[in-house]
Design a protein around this motif. Structure first.
Motif, PDB file in Angstrom:
ATOM      1  N   LEU A  69     -43.909  30.720 -14.259  1.00  0.00           N
ATOM      2  CA  LEU A  69     -43.787  32.168 -14.900  1.00  0.00           C
ATOM      3  C   LEU A  69     -42.594  31.757 -15.766  1.00  0.00           C
ATOM      4  CD1 LEU A  69     -44.592  35.155 -15.217  1.00  0.00           C
ATOM      5  CD2 LEU A  69     -42.096  35.687 -13.575  1.00  0.00           C
ATOM      6  N   GLY A  70     -41.824  30.529 -16.119  1.00  0.00           N
ATOM      7  CA  GLY A  70     -40.435  30.885 -17.323  1.00  0.00           C
ATOM      8  C   GLY A  70     -41.224  30.273 -18.219  1.00  0.00           C
ATOM      9  N   GLU A  71     -41.976  29.243 -17.526  1.00  0.00           N
ATOM     10  CA  GLU A  71     -43.025  28.418 -18.336  1.00  0.00           C
ATOM     11  C   GLU A  71     -43.531  29.048 -19.752  1.00  0.00           C
ATOM     12  OE1 GLU A  71     -41.245  25.397 -19.361  1.00  0.00           O
ATOM     13  OE2 GLU A  71     -39.417  24.858 -17.760  1.00  0.00           O
ATOM     14  N   LEU A  72     -43.838  29.870 -18.983  1.00  0.00           N
ATOM     15  CA  LEU A  72     -45.596  30.811 -20.170  1.00  0.00           C
ATOM     16  C   LEU A  72     -44.281  31.910 -20.470  1.00  0.00           C
ATOM     17  CD1 LEU A  72     -47.849  31.475 -16.973  1.00  0.00           C
ATOM     18  CD2 LEU A  72     -47.684  29.575 -19.284  1.00  0.00           C
ATOM     19  N   GLN A  73     -43.338  32.739 -20.177  1.00  0.00           N
ATOM     20  CA  GLN A  73     -42.718  33.110 -21.193  1.00  0.00           C
ATOM     21  C   GLN A  73     -42.328  32.357 -22.503  1.00  0.00           C
ATOM     22  OE1 GLN A  73     -40.234  34.458 -17.476  1.00  0.00           O
ATOM     23  NE2 GLN A  73     -40.601  36.564 -17.245  1.00  0.00           N
ATOM     24  N   LEU A  74     -41.552  31.612 -21.751  1.00  0.00           N
ATOM     25  CA  LEU A  74     -41.625  30.543 -23.468  1.00  0.00           C
ATOM     26  C   LEU A  74     -42.263  30.165 -23.633  1.00  0.00           C
ATOM     27  CD1 LEU A  74     -38.285  28.400 -22.151  1.00  0.00           C
ATOM     28  CD2 LEU A  74     -38.121  29.986 -23.314  1.00  0.00           C
ATOM     29  N   LYS A  75     -43.879  29.892 -23.196  1.00  0.00           N
ATOM     30  CA  LYS A  75     -44.697  29.801 -25.074  1.00  0.00           C
ATOM     31  C   LYS A  75     -44.772  30.897 -25.515  1.00  0.00           C
ATOM     32  CE  LYS A  75     -45.505  25.560 -24.202  1.00  0.00           C
ATOM     33  NZ  LYS A  75     -45.115  24.382 -25.464  1.00  0.00           N
ATOM     34  N   ALA A  76     -44.755  31.434 -24.401  1.00  0.00           N
ATOM     35  CA  ALA A  76     -44.753  33.197 -25.658  1.00  0.00           C
ATOM     36  C   ALA A  76     -44.365  33.216 -26.030  1.00  0.00           C
ATOM     37  CB  ALA A  76     -45.292  34.383 -24.175  1.00  0.00           C
ATOM     38  N   VAL A  77     -42.978  33.337 -26.125  1.00  0.00           N
ATOM     39  CA  VAL A  77     -42.045  33.713 -26.866  1.00  0.00           C
ATOM     40  C   VAL A  77     -42.086  32.290 -28.124  1.00  0.00           C
ATOM     41  CG1 VAL A  77     -39.264  32.600 -27.389  1.00  0.00           C
ATOM     42  CG2 VAL A  77     -39.700  34.883 -26.031  1.00  0.00           C
ATOM     43  N   GLU A  78     -42.433  31.679 -27.638  1.00  0.00           N
ATOM     44  CA  GLU A  78     -43.204  30.509 -28.872  1.00  0.00           C
ATOM     45  C   GLU A  78     -43.451  30.804 -29.767  1.00  0.00           C
ATOM     46  OE1 GLU A  78     -45.075  25.881 -28.551  1.00  0.00           O
ATOM     47  OE2 GLU A  78     -42.516  26.455 -27.391  1.00  0.00           O
ATOM     48  N   LEU A  98     -50.150  32.613 -12.254  1.00  0.00           N
ATOM     49  CA  LEU A  98     -49.788  33.191 -11.206  1.00  0.00           C
ATOM     50  C   LEU A  98     -50.206  34.247 -10.603  1.00  0.00           C
ATOM     51  CD1 LEU A  98     -48.107  34.016 -14.531  1.00  0.00           C
ATOM     52  CD2 LEU A  98     -47.089  32.249 -13.327  1.00  0.00           C
ATOM     53  N   ASN A  99     -50.003  34.621  -9.954  1.00  0.00           N
ATOM     54  CA  ASN A  99     -49.833  35.451  -8.867  1.00  0.00           C
ATOM     55  C   ASN A  99     -50.296  37.517  -9.680  1.00  0.00           C
ATOM     56  OD1 ASN A  99     -47.081  37.407  -8.035  1.00  0.00           O
ATOM     57  ND2 ASN A  99     -47.368  35.431  -7.227  1.00  0.00           N
ATOM     58  N   PRO A 100     -51.061  38.219  -9.356  1.00  0.00           N
ATOM     59  CA  PRO A 100     -50.791  39.550  -9.897  1.00  0.00           C
ATOM     60  C   PRO A 100     -49.829  39.971 -10.395  1.00  0.00           C
ATOM     61  CG  PRO A 100     -52.760  39.299  -8.619  1.00  0.00           C
ATOM     62  CD  PRO A 100     -51.656  38.101  -8.097  1.00  0.00           C
ATOM     63  N   LYS A 101     -48.350  40.105  -9.479  1.00  0.00           N
ATOM     64  CA  LYS A 101     -47.266  40.025  -9.742  1.00  0.00           C
ATOM     65  C   LYS A 101     -46.549  39.573 -10.504  1.00  0.00           C
ATOM     66  CE  LYS A 101     -42.970  41.573  -7.441  1.00  0.00           C
ATOM     67  NZ  LYS A 101     -42.104  41.305  -5.638  1.00  0.00           N
ATOM     68  N   GLN A 102     -46.917  38.254 -10.486  1.00  0.00           N
ATOM     69  CA  GLN A 102     -46.424  37.225 -11.372  1.00  0.00           C
ATOM     70  C   GLN A 102     -46.967  37.562 -12.717  1.00  0.00           C
ATOM     71  OE1 GLN A 102     -46.834  33.482  -9.704  1.00  0.00           O
ATOM     72  NE2 GLN A 102     -44.278  33.528  -9.386  1.00  0.00           N
ATOM     73  N   ASP A 104     -48.330  40.737 -14.413  1.00  0.00           N
ATOM     74  CA  ASP A 104     -47.474  41.702 -14.296  1.00  0.00           C
ATOM     75  C   ASP A 104     -45.833  41.299 -15.300  1.00  0.00           C
ATOM     76  OD1 ASP A 104     -49.764  43.143 -13.408  1.00  0.00           O
ATOM     77  OD2 ASP A 104     -48.673  44.100 -12.075  1.00  0.00           O
ATOM     78  N   ALA A 105     -45.602  40.749 -14.317  1.00  0.00           N
ATOM     79  CA  ALA A 105     -43.961  40.718 -14.931  1.00  0.00           C
ATOM     80  C   ALA A 105     -44.054  39.816 -16.120  1.00  0.00           C
ATOM     81  CB  ALA A 105     -42.797  39.725 -14.283  1.00  0.00           C
ATOM     82  N   LEU A 106     -44.854  38.586 -16.571  1.00  0.00           N
ATOM     83  CA  LEU A 106     -45.151  38.054 -17.860  1.00  0.00           C
ATOM     84  C   LEU A 106     -45.409  39.162 -18.801  1.00  0.00           C
ATOM     85  CD1 LEU A 106     -45.714  34.710 -19.351  1.00  0.00           C
ATOM     86  CD2 LEU A 106     -47.560  35.489 -18.706  1.00  0.00           C
ATOM     87  N   TRP A 107     -46.035  40.473 -18.754  1.00  0.00           N
ATOM     88  CA  TRP A 107     -46.510  40.882 -19.977  1.00  0.00           C
ATOM     89  C   TRP A 107     -44.885  42.021 -19.842  1.00  0.00           C
ATOM     90  CZ3 TRP A 107     -48.896  38.245 -22.575  1.00  0.00           C
ATOM     91  CH2 TRP A 107     -49.641  37.572 -22.391  1.00  0.00           C
ATOM     92  N   SER A 108     -44.840  42.377 -19.062  1.00  0.00           N
ATOM     93  CA  SER A 108     -43.832  43.451 -19.039  1.00  0.00           C
ATOM     94  C   SER A 108     -42.218  43.105 -19.488  1.00  0.00           C
ATOM     95  CB  SER A 108     -43.772  44.303 -17.916  1.00  0.00           C
ATOM     96  OG  SER A 108     -43.249  43.576 -17.029  1.00  0.00           O
ATOM     97  N   GLN A 109     -41.865  41.336 -19.283  1.00  0.00           N
ATOM     98  CA  GLN A 109     -40.782  41.199 -19.507  1.00  0.00           C
ATOM     99  C   GLN A 109     -40.401  40.635 -20.763  1.00  0.00           C
ATOM    100  OE1 GLN A 109     -39.586  38.592 -16.749  1.00  0.00           O
ATOM    101  NE2 GLN A 109     -39.727  40.852 -14.784  1.00  0.00           N
TER     102      GLN A 109
END
Length: 109
Positions: A69-78, A98-102, A104-109
């Motif tokens: 999740l953290g790596e994908l969040q950074l890739k989104a920022v990148e 990712l599981n569904p909850k993760q 959701d967190a990827l796209w909402s944070q």
């Protein structure tokens, strides 16, 4: 050769101190990143290498863990920061690990 040695002397509340702690906890050095391959253009290879080198800075600045999740969040920022298609493709494809909850967190944070 890069070093975080002097950063150990900085307060943990500073970027340098937080970066040293992040790297030390993972027993990782900025020099551990492999060189860019398969890029014939010297300027593009330089940019790709710098993207690799600042990746861990971004972990510290954005508070993203070294998890999928953290790596994908950074890739989104990148992707947003650089417009590099490979970053957007990484997020689009790997989000399904990712599981569904993760997810959701990827796209909402």
């Amino acid at each position: 050769m890069a070093s975080v040695g002097h950063a150990w002397d900085l307060p943990e509340s500073s970027f340098g101190g937080a970066y040293a702690k992040f790297m030390g906890k993972r027993r990782f050095s900025p020099d551990d990143r492999p060189p860019v391959r398969f890029v014939d253009d010297e300027e593009l290879a330089y940019v790709a290498q710098r993207c690799r080198e600042v990746h861990d800075f971004w972990h510290v600045l954005f508070g993203c863990p070294t998890t999928i999740l953290g790596e994908l969040q950074l890739k989104a920022v990148e992707s947003w920061q650089t417009g590099l298609p490979m970053a957007a493709l990484s997020v689009a494809g790997a989000q399904w690990r990712l599981n569904p909850k993760q997810r959701d967190a990827l796209w909402s944070q």
